[in-house]
Design an enzyme around this catalytic site. Structure first.
Site, PDB file in Angstrom:
ATOM      1  N   GLU A 284      -1.097   0.002 -11.558  1.00 48.24           N
ATOM      2  CA  GLU A 284      -2.268  -0.782 -11.946  1.00 48.24           C
ATOM      3  C   GLU A 284      -3.561   0.014 -11.873  1.00 48.24           C
ATOM      4  O   GLU A 284      -4.560  -0.355 -12.485  1.00 48.24           O
ATOM      5  CB  GLU A 284      -2.386  -2.018 -11.030  1.00 48.24           C
ATOM      6  CG  GLU A 284      -1.286  -3.033 -11.280  1.00 48.24           C
ATOM      7  CD  GLU A 284      -1.207  -4.110 -10.198  1.00 48.24           C
ATOM      8  OE1 GLU A 284      -2.235  -4.398  -9.554  1.00 48.24           O
ATOM      9  OE2 GLU A 284      -0.103  -4.652  -9.996  1.00 48.24           O
ATOM     10  N   ASN A 285      -3.556   1.090 -11.064  1.00 45.77           N
ATOM     11  CA  ASN A 285      -4.838   1.753 -10.770  1.00 45.77           C
ATOM     12  C   ASN A 285      -4.972   3.188 -11.234  1.00 45.77           C
ATOM     13  O   ASN A 285      -6.064   3.743 -11.140  1.00 45.77           O
ATOM     14  CB  ASN A 285      -5.086   1.731  -9.257  1.00 45.77           C
ATOM     15  CG  ASN A 285      -5.333   0.327  -8.767  1.00 45.77           C
ATOM     16  OD1 ASN A 285      -6.233  -0.336  -9.253  1.00 45.77           O
ATOM     17  ND2 ASN A 285      -4.513  -0.132  -7.833  1.00 45.77           N
TER      18      ASN A 285
ATOM     19  N   LYS B 199       2.026 -11.188   5.689  1.00 45.69           N
ATOM     20  CA  LYS B 199       1.070 -11.395   4.601  1.00 45.69           C
ATOM     21  C   LYS B 199       1.188 -12.847   4.177  1.00 45.69           C
ATOM     22  O   LYS B 199       2.294 -13.391   4.147  1.00 45.69           O
ATOM     23  CB  LYS B 199       1.388 -10.479   3.419  1.00 45.69           C
ATOM     24  CG  LYS B 199       1.172  -9.023   3.744  1.00 45.69           C
ATOM     25  CD  LYS B 199       1.335  -8.175   2.503  1.00 45.69           C
ATOM     26  CE  LYS B 199       1.242  -6.722   2.895  1.00 45.69           C
ATOM     27  NZ  LYS B 199       2.004  -5.844   2.054  1.00 45.69           N
TER      28      LYS B 199
ATOM     29  N   ASP C 178       0.492   8.990  -0.190  1.00 46.39           N
ATOM     30  CA  ASP C 178      -0.536   8.224  -0.890  1.00 46.39           C
ATOM     31  C   ASP C 178      -0.906   8.924  -2.197  1.00 46.39           C
ATOM     32  O   ASP C 178      -1.448  10.026  -2.184  1.00 46.39           O
ATOM     33  CB  ASP C 178      -1.760   8.095   0.026  1.00 46.39           C
ATOM     34  CG  ASP C 178      -2.741   7.084  -0.524  1.00 46.39           C
ATOM     35  OD1 ASP C 178      -3.187   7.256  -1.674  1.00 46.39           O
ATOM     36  OD2 ASP C 178      -3.058   6.128   0.194  1.00 46.39           O
ATOM     37  N   MET C 179      -0.612   8.273  -3.316  1.00 48.76           N
ATOM     38  CA  MET C 179      -0.824   8.912  -4.620  1.00 48.76           C
ATOM     39  C   MET C 179      -2.285   9.267  -4.866  1.00 48.76           C
ATOM     40  O   MET C 179      -2.594  10.305  -5.457  1.00 48.76           O
ATOM     41  CB  MET C 179      -0.308   7.981  -5.726  1.00 48.76           C
ATOM     42  CG  MET C 179      -0.371   8.549  -7.102  1.00 48.76           C
ATOM     43  SD  MET C 179       0.531  10.125  -7.269  1.00 48.76           S
ATOM     44  CE  MET C 179       2.108   9.561  -7.892  1.00 48.76           C
TER      45      MET C 179
ATOM     46  N   HIS D  90      12.617  -5.756  -5.649  1.00 50.06           N
ATOM     47  CA  HIS D  90      11.340  -5.978  -6.361  1.00 50.06           C
ATOM     48  C   HIS D  90      11.502  -7.020  -7.472  1.00 50.06           C
ATOM     49  O   HIS D  90      10.691  -7.059  -8.408  1.00 50.06           O
ATOM     50  CB  HIS D  90      10.818  -4.694  -7.035  1.00 50.06           C
ATOM     51  CG  HIS D  90      10.205  -3.693  -6.112  1.00 50.06           C
ATOM     52  ND1 HIS D  90      10.182  -2.345  -6.410  1.00 50.06           N
ATOM     53  CD2 HIS D  90       9.585  -3.818  -4.925  1.00 50.06           C
ATOM     54  CE1 HIS D  90       9.573  -1.684  -5.445  1.00 50.06           C
ATOM     55  NE2 HIS D  90       9.208  -2.567  -4.508  1.00 50.06           N
TER      56      HIS D  90
ATOM     57  N   GLU E 105       3.243 -11.449  -7.050  1.00 46.92           N
ATOM     58  CA  GLU E 105       4.462 -11.999  -6.461  1.00 46.92           C
ATOM     59  C   GLU E 105       4.193 -13.304  -5.718  1.00 46.92           C
ATOM     60  O   GLU E 105       4.989 -14.232  -5.748  1.00 46.92           O
ATOM     61  CB  GLU E 105       5.071 -10.976  -5.487  1.00 46.92           C
ATOM     62  CG  GLU E 105       5.515  -9.713  -6.194  1.00 46.92           C
ATOM     63  CD  GLU E 105       5.956  -8.634  -5.228  1.00 46.92           C
ATOM     64  OE1 GLU E 105       7.042  -8.765  -4.677  1.00 46.92           O
ATOM     65  OE2 GLU E 105       5.200  -7.658  -5.036  1.00 46.92           O
TER      66      GLU E 105
ATOM     67  N   HIS F 188       7.450  -1.045 -11.545  1.00 43.72           N
ATOM     68  CA  HIS F 188       6.679  -1.405 -10.353  1.00 43.72           C
ATOM     69  C   HIS F 188       6.458  -0.106  -9.577  1.00 43.72           C
ATOM     70  O   HIS F 188       7.389   0.439  -8.981  1.00 43.72           O
ATOM     71  CB  HIS F 188       7.431  -2.430  -9.497  1.00 43.72           C
ATOM     72  CG  HIS F 188       6.691  -2.784  -8.247  1.00 43.72           C
ATOM     73  ND1 HIS F 188       6.040  -3.986  -8.065  1.00 43.72           N
ATOM     74  CD2 HIS F 188       6.447  -2.067  -7.132  1.00 43.72           C
ATOM     75  CE1 HIS F 188       5.439  -3.982  -6.894  1.00 43.72           C
ATOM     76  NE2 HIS F 188       5.681  -2.827  -6.300  1.00 43.72           N
TER      77      HIS F 188
ATOM     78  N   ARG G  42       9.085 -14.983   0.990  1.00 44.33           N
ATOM     79  CA  ARG G  42       9.718 -13.831   0.364  1.00 44.33           C
ATOM     80  C   ARG G  42      10.890 -13.437   1.251  1.00 44.33           C
ATOM     81  O   ARG G  42      10.712 -13.168   2.444  1.00 44.33           O
ATOM     82  CB  ARG G  42       8.737 -12.676   0.266  1.00 44.33           C
ATOM     83  CG  ARG G  42       9.423 -11.447  -0.260  1.00 44.33           C
ATOM     84  CD  ARG G  42       8.511 -10.253  -0.280  1.00 44.33           C
ATOM     85  NE  ARG G  42       9.229  -9.135  -0.865  1.00 44.33           N
ATOM     86  CZ  ARG G  42       9.138  -7.886  -0.427  1.00 44.33           C
ATOM     87  NH1 ARG G  42       8.356  -7.590   0.586  1.00 44.33           N
ATOM     88  NH2 ARG G  42       9.815  -6.937  -1.001  1.00 44.33           N
TER      89      ARG G  42
ATOM     90  N   ARG H 241      10.463   7.734  -0.132  1.00 45.63           N
ATOM     91  CA  ARG H 241      11.910   7.697  -0.418  1.00 45.63           C
ATOM     92  C   ARG H 241      12.253   8.653  -1.556  1.00 45.63           C
ATOM     93  O   ARG H 241      11.503   8.760  -2.524  1.00 45.63           O
ATOM     94  CB  ARG H 241      12.334   6.277  -0.824  1.00 45.63           C
ATOM     95  CG  ARG H 241      12.322   5.314   0.320  1.00 45.63           C
ATOM     96  CD  ARG H 241      12.670   3.908  -0.139  1.00 45.63           C
ATOM     97  NE  ARG H 241      11.712   2.967   0.423  1.00 45.63           N
ATOM     98  CZ  ARG H 241      11.422   1.790  -0.104  1.00 45.63           C
ATOM     99  NH1 ARG H 241      12.009   1.389  -1.206  1.00 45.63           N
ATOM    100  NH2 ARG H 241      10.540   1.008   0.482  1.00 45.63           N
TER     101      ARG H 241
ATOM    102  N   GLY I 180       4.455   1.318  -6.679  1.00 41.71           N
ATOM    103  CA  GLY I 180       3.588   1.181  -5.506  1.00 41.71           C
ATOM    104  C   GLY I 180       4.050   2.204  -4.492  1.00 41.71           C
ATOM    105  O   GLY I 180       4.444   3.310  -4.859  1.00 41.71           O
TER     106      GLY I 180
ATOM    107  N   ASN J 185       5.097 -13.693   3.649  1.00 41.02           N
ATOM    108  CA  ASN J 185       5.893 -12.462   3.489  1.00 41.02           C
ATOM    109  C   ASN J 185       5.905 -11.798   4.862  1.00 41.02           C
ATOM    110  O   ASN J 185       4.936 -11.133   5.248  1.00 41.02           O
ATOM    111  CB  ASN J 185       5.233 -11.574   2.425  1.00 41.02           C
ATOM    112  CG  ASN J 185       5.978 -10.270   2.224  1.00 41.02           C
ATOM    113  OD1 ASN J 185       6.949  -9.965   2.923  1.00 41.02           O
ATOM    114  ND2 ASN J 185       5.516  -9.480   1.268  1.00 41.02           N
TER     115      ASN J 185
HETATM  116  P1  AMP Z   1       1.246  -0.699  -3.292  1.00 41.10           P
HETATM  117  O1  AMP Z   1       2.458  -0.401  -2.453  1.00 41.10           O
HETATM  118  O2  AMP Z   1       1.574  -1.482  -4.530  1.00 41.10           O
HETATM  119  O3  AMP Z   1       0.091  -1.280  -2.518  1.00 41.10           O
HETATM  120  O4  AMP Z   1       0.725   0.722  -3.835  1.00 41.10           O
HETATM  121  C1  AMP Z   1       0.312   1.725  -2.964  1.00 41.10           C
HETATM  122  C2  AMP Z   1       0.143   3.017  -3.754  1.00 41.10           C
HETATM  123  O5  AMP Z   1      -0.830   2.827  -4.794  1.00 41.10           O
HETATM  124  C3  AMP Z   1      -0.371   4.179  -2.908  1.00 41.10           C
HETATM  125  O6  AMP Z   1       0.357   5.348  -3.211  1.00 41.10           O
HETATM  126  C4  AMP Z   1      -1.805   4.322  -3.368  1.00 41.10           C
HETATM  127  O7  AMP Z   1      -2.288   5.632  -3.227  1.00 41.10           O
HETATM  128  C5  AMP Z   1      -1.666   3.968  -4.827  1.00 41.10           C
HETATM  129  N1  AMP Z   1      -2.964   3.733  -5.431  1.00 41.10           N
HETATM  130  C6  AMP Z   1      -3.850   2.744  -5.179  1.00 41.10           C
HETATM  131  N2  AMP Z   1      -4.992   2.943  -5.913  1.00 41.10           N
HETATM  132  C7  AMP Z   1      -4.803   4.084  -6.626  1.00 41.10           C
HETATM  133  C8  AMP Z   1      -5.593   4.836  -7.575  1.00 41.10           C
HETATM  134  N3  AMP Z   1      -6.813   4.431  -7.923  1.00 41.10           N
HETATM  135  N4  AMP Z   1      -5.074   5.956  -8.099  1.00 41.10           N
HETATM  136  C9  AMP Z   1      -3.827   6.370  -7.747  1.00 41.10           C
HETATM  137  N5  AMP Z   1      -3.040   5.723  -6.878  1.00 41.10           N
HETATM  138  C10 AMP Z   1      -3.515   4.590  -6.324  1.00 41.10           C
END
Ligand code: AMP
Length: 410
Positions: free
Chosen positions: A343-344, A14, A291-292, A188, A395, A216, A98, A249, A218, A7
């Site tokens: 997922e998290n 990656k 960053d969530m 995606h 993926e 999805h 990819r 975005r 992320g 990727n």
């Molecule tokens: P990705 O692009 O799929 O790697 O996802 C990145 C996003 O997932 C970022 O906004 C991270 O803050 C969020 N993320 C990862 N772990 C957690 C968690 N435990 N709680 C909330 N958000 C998370």
């Protein structure tokens, strides 16, 4: 078959090495021999790798371009250092790439021929930030492994080529579609396909019976409505800017806002588009971060108003899309969450689902809390008629399997 999965981005690469074949796909016993990523290609690159035995290591090396990066990783993966059990380059049997944009030409994964490479090049005007780097990865792998090793392109857009005309067209003058291919493509696709396929395996339902909504979530976020294994609608459009609120975005926005912001702020239209792509979403609303995890901490610990607002907007938009897709499909069996946030974060999942009780989705709080760090499972109650699941996306595995299938089909 040992497949190198690549990727390639602007300064990052990656990769994974996956051993797969017909029996492994049927039994879900594919083996990930190694994985890693190379960052800051073009200077002193930082390389993080994890070998088959789970041992991670970090390296630095001066890697001037994508070719040097691929050369480094091929050498590492086949030299014994990675513990992959591969001892020569000849044991890398295929490469799966990819590729972000396949336009209308590519509706499935294809073996890369000179004609296909030209097709990917022609799509650069639709994906100027991605396709050139994907092509650089293809050329680098050809150099490192030789023309004889088959390479397969797996497109982010291909899965959504099943959208009906009424779903993919914008309501703008039709000749703009005919002349310039202005339409919704969706992205995606590999992730949505991977998640929906995995859930079908878990549920045991026949492909034709399955109706799911995949989310999805992320740094980039998109939703997809899937009926009988085919994408019938998706939230990203002509570019990955449309749809859900994302890390940086905006997602859906009235296009008239672009010109208004341009004139008020003295910006050009490309500058406004860049603002919508890289300074908006969670980052733009909160003024803090994309960053969530950090946003949730800010909201919880400091009661930050704009962090709380950004999170609320994120969840509200996702819930609206679930409602829209339930209407588009006439109901669904399950909503499937994937991506770093999906997922998290039990909290975000719960907030998105809260308000969908009318649709038969009731969250089981303790099941939800237990799902993070790659765990797969259901978090709706047994009485729910619309289920909710976490199904981690993979993926790379799908790309490896597609490469195997494409090459073995000849
Ligand atoms: P990705 O692009 O799929 O790697 O996802 C990145 C996003 O997932 C970022 O906004 C991270 O803050 C969020 N993320 C990862 N772990 C957690 C968690 N435990 N709680 C909330 N958000 C998370």
């Amino acid at each position: 078959m040992n497949v190198l999965v690549l990727n390639a981005g602007s300064a990052t690469l990656k990769f994974q090495v996956v051993r797969t074949d017909h029996d492994a796909i049927a039994a879900d016993t594919d083996v990930k021999l190694a994985r890693g990523q190379i960052e800051r290609i073009g200077g002193e690159a930082v390389i993080t790798v994890r070998s088959h035995d789970g041992v991670s290591s970090r390296h630095t090396a001066p890697l001037r371009d994508m070719s040097a990066a691929v050369e480094w990783l091929v050498e590492w993966a086949t030299s014994g250092a990675a513990n992959t059990s591969l001892t020569s380059r000849a044991e890398l049997h295929a490469v799966g790439h990819r590729v972000v944009h396949g336009g209308e030409r590519f509706s499935s994964s294809v073996r890369i021929t000179p004609g296909v490479a030209i097709g990917i090049e022609e799509m650069i005007e639709l994906a100027p930030l991605h396709n050139p780097h994907n092509l650089a990865g293809i050329r680098a792998a050809q150099r490192a492994l030789g023309e004889g090793v088959p390479q397969v392109a797996v497109f982010d857009t291909a899965f959504h080529q099943t959208l009906a005309e009424h779903a993919y067209l914008y309501a703008i003058p039709y000749p703009l579609y005919r002349r310039h291919k202005v339409r919704r493509y969706g992205f995606h696709g590999t992730s949505h396909r991977s998640v929906a396929y995995r859930w079908r395996r878990i549920s045991g339902l026949p492909k034709s019976d399955v109706r799911v909504i995949t989310l999805h979530l992320g740094n980039g976020c998109s939703a997809c409505a899937i009926v009988g294994g085919e994408s019938v609608d998706t939230s990203m459009g002509f570019t990955p800017l449309e749809g859900l609120v994302m890390g940086t975005r905006s997602g859906d926005i009235d296009p008239a806002v672009l010109d208004f912001i341009a004139s008020k702020e003295g910006l050009s239209l490309p500058q406004v588009e860049a603002l919508l792509n890289s300074q908006s979403g969670l980052l733009g609303v909160s003024g803090l971060t994309n960053d969530m995890r950090d946003l949730l901490a800010e909201a919880r610990e400091h009661n930050d108003r704009r962090a709380t607002l950004a999170i609320e907007m994120f969840c509200y938009r996702a819930r609206k899309y679930i409602g829209a897709y339930l209407a588009a499909m006439g109901g669904a069996d399950a909503v499937l969450f994937a991506g770093g946030i999906g997922e998290n974060s039990p909290e975000i999942r719960a907030r998105i689902c809260d308000g969908l009780q009318w649709a038969g989705l009731h969250v089981d709080t303790s099941a939800n809390a237990a799902l993070h760090h790659g765990r797969e499972g259901k978090f709706s109650t047994t009485e729910s008629t619309l289920q909710a699941w976490v199904v981690p996306t993979d993926e790379e595995l799908l790309i490896a399997r597609d490469a195997y299938r494409t090459v073995s089909r000849g």
